[in-house]
Design a protein around this motif. Structure first.
Motif, PDB file in Angstrom:
ATOM      1  N   GLU A   1      53.094  34.792  21.223  1.00 29.97           N
ATOM      2  CA  GLU A   1      53.130  34.985  20.063  1.00 29.97           C
ATOM      3  C   GLU A   1      51.927  35.597  19.295  1.00 29.97           C
ATOM      4  OE1 GLU A   1      56.121  34.749  18.259  1.00 29.97           O
ATOM      5  OE2 GLU A   1      57.194  34.669  20.051  1.00 29.97           O
TER       6      GLU A   1
ATOM      7  N   THR B   1      46.779  42.894   9.535  1.00 34.14           N
ATOM      8  CA  THR B   1      46.538  42.752  10.783  1.00 34.14           C
ATOM      9  C   THR B   1      46.515  44.082  11.962  1.00 34.14           C
ATOM     10  OG1 THR B   1      46.776  40.377  10.869  1.00 34.14           O
ATOM     11  CG2 THR B   1      46.493  41.145  12.903  1.00 34.14           C
TER      12      THR B   1
ATOM     13  N   ALA C   1      47.267  39.865  17.965  1.00 31.98           N
ATOM     14  CA  ALA C   1      48.102  40.956  17.764  1.00 31.98           C
ATOM     15  C   ALA C   1      48.770  41.202  19.428  1.00 31.98           C
ATOM     16  CB  ALA C   1      47.370  42.189  17.524  1.00 31.98           C
ATOM     17  N   LYS C   2      49.870  41.801  19.354  1.00 33.50           N
ATOM     18  CA  LYS C   2      50.697  42.331  20.701  1.00 33.50           C
ATOM     19  C   LYS C   2      50.737  43.571  20.669  1.00 33.50           C
ATOM     20  CE  LYS C   2      54.284  39.829  21.694  1.00 33.50           C
ATOM     21  NZ  LYS C   2      54.973  38.804  21.939  1.00 33.50           N
TER      22      LYS C   2
ATOM     23  N   ASP D   1      55.801  44.955  13.526  1.00 33.96           N
ATOM     24  CA  ASP D   1      56.453  43.553  13.313  1.00 33.96           C
ATOM     25  C   ASP D   1      55.720  42.573  12.765  1.00 33.96           C
ATOM     26  OD1 ASP D   1      58.777  41.858  12.685  1.00 33.96           O
ATOM     27  OD2 ASP D   1      58.822  41.183  14.796  1.00 33.96           O
ATOM     28  N   GLY D   2      55.617  42.194  11.927  1.00 38.92           N
ATOM     29  CA  GLY D   2      54.734  40.960  11.412  1.00 38.92           C
ATOM     30  C   GLY D   2      53.658  41.313  10.316  1.00 38.92           C
ATOM     31  N   ASP D   3      52.460  40.928  10.289  1.00 40.01           N
ATOM     32  CA  ASP D   3      51.393  41.172   9.470  1.00 40.01           C
ATOM     33  C   ASP D   3      50.770  42.613   9.601  1.00 40.01           C
ATOM     34  OD1 ASP D   3      49.244  41.243   7.722  1.00 40.01           O
ATOM     35  OD2 ASP D   3      48.227  39.154   8.486  1.00 40.01           O
ATOM     36  N   ARG D   4      51.052  43.614   8.486  1.00 40.14           N
ATOM     37  CA  ARG D   4      50.647  44.962   8.647  1.00 40.14           C
ATOM     38  C   ARG D   4      49.359  45.050   8.332  1.00 40.14           C
ATOM     39  NH1 ARG D   4      55.427  49.012   7.723  1.00 40.14           N
ATOM     40  NH2 ARG D   4      57.036  47.443   8.076  1.00 40.14           N
TER      41      ARG D   4
ATOM     42  N   ASP E   1      50.260  37.441  15.148  1.00 43.14           N
ATOM     43  CA  ASP E   1      50.395  37.521  14.114  1.00 43.14           C
ATOM     44  C   ASP E   1      51.236  38.911  13.713  1.00 43.14           C
ATOM     45  OD1 ASP E   1      48.965  35.420  13.512  1.00 43.14           O
ATOM     46  OD2 ASP E   1      47.043  36.438  13.589  1.00 43.14           O
ATOM     47  N   VAL E   2      51.044  39.786  14.683  1.00 48.56           N
ATOM     48  CA  VAL E   2      51.590  41.047  14.450  1.00 48.56           C
ATOM     49  C   VAL E   2      52.062  41.704  16.049  1.00 48.56           C
ATOM     50  CG1 VAL E   2      49.665  42.593  14.491  1.00 48.56           C
ATOM     51  CG2 VAL E   2      51.645  43.556  13.375  1.00 48.56           C
ATOM     52  N   THR E   3      53.043  42.379  16.031  1.00 46.49           N
ATOM     53  CA  THR E   3      53.740  43.069  17.319  1.00 46.49           C
ATOM     54  C   THR E   3      53.830  44.388  17.037  1.00 46.49           C
ATOM     55  OG1 THR E   3      54.687  41.118  18.076  1.00 46.49           O
ATOM     56  CG2 THR E   3      55.557  42.935  19.108  1.00 46.49           C
TER      57      THR E   3
END
Length: 96
Positions: free
Chosen positions: A48, A87, A25-26, A82-85, A50-52
């Motif tokens: 990069e 996560t 995550a970021k 943005d990405g996998d919620r 999985d989720v930002t």
């Protein structure tokens, strides 16, 4: 690198100690940079993930200190994902 980001990464590492967060995550903090988290812990990086999650510094600080619930921040538009919620939810549980 911002000293503030380094301190935030250190605080996140303390919160994540012993957790089983295995994804990546970021957190992008407006005007400051990014903190990347994975199974190795948190560090200042723009890798990069999985989720930002993006927020301003005040919102990020509130989430980090526990004064702001990440779900409430998201629902009120203060935090974007943005990405996998899934996560993001896993990370929120690990940081609680």
């Amino acid at each position: 690198m911002s000293e503030t980001l380094e301190q935030a990464a250190a605080a996140m590492n303390e919160k994540l100690a012993g957790s089983e967060f295995s994804a990546s995550a970021k957190f992008e903090i407006e005007g400051m940079g990014a903190i990347f988290l994975d199974s190795n812990g948190a560090r200042v990086s723009d890798d990069e993930a999985d989720v930002t999650m993006s927020a301003d510094a005040e919102t990020f600080q509130g989430i980090l200190t526990g004064e702001m619930n990440p779900t409430s921040a998201f629902m009120s538009g203060k935090l974007t994902i943005d990405g996998d919620r899934g996560t993001a939810m896993q990370l929120a549980s690990a940081l609680a």
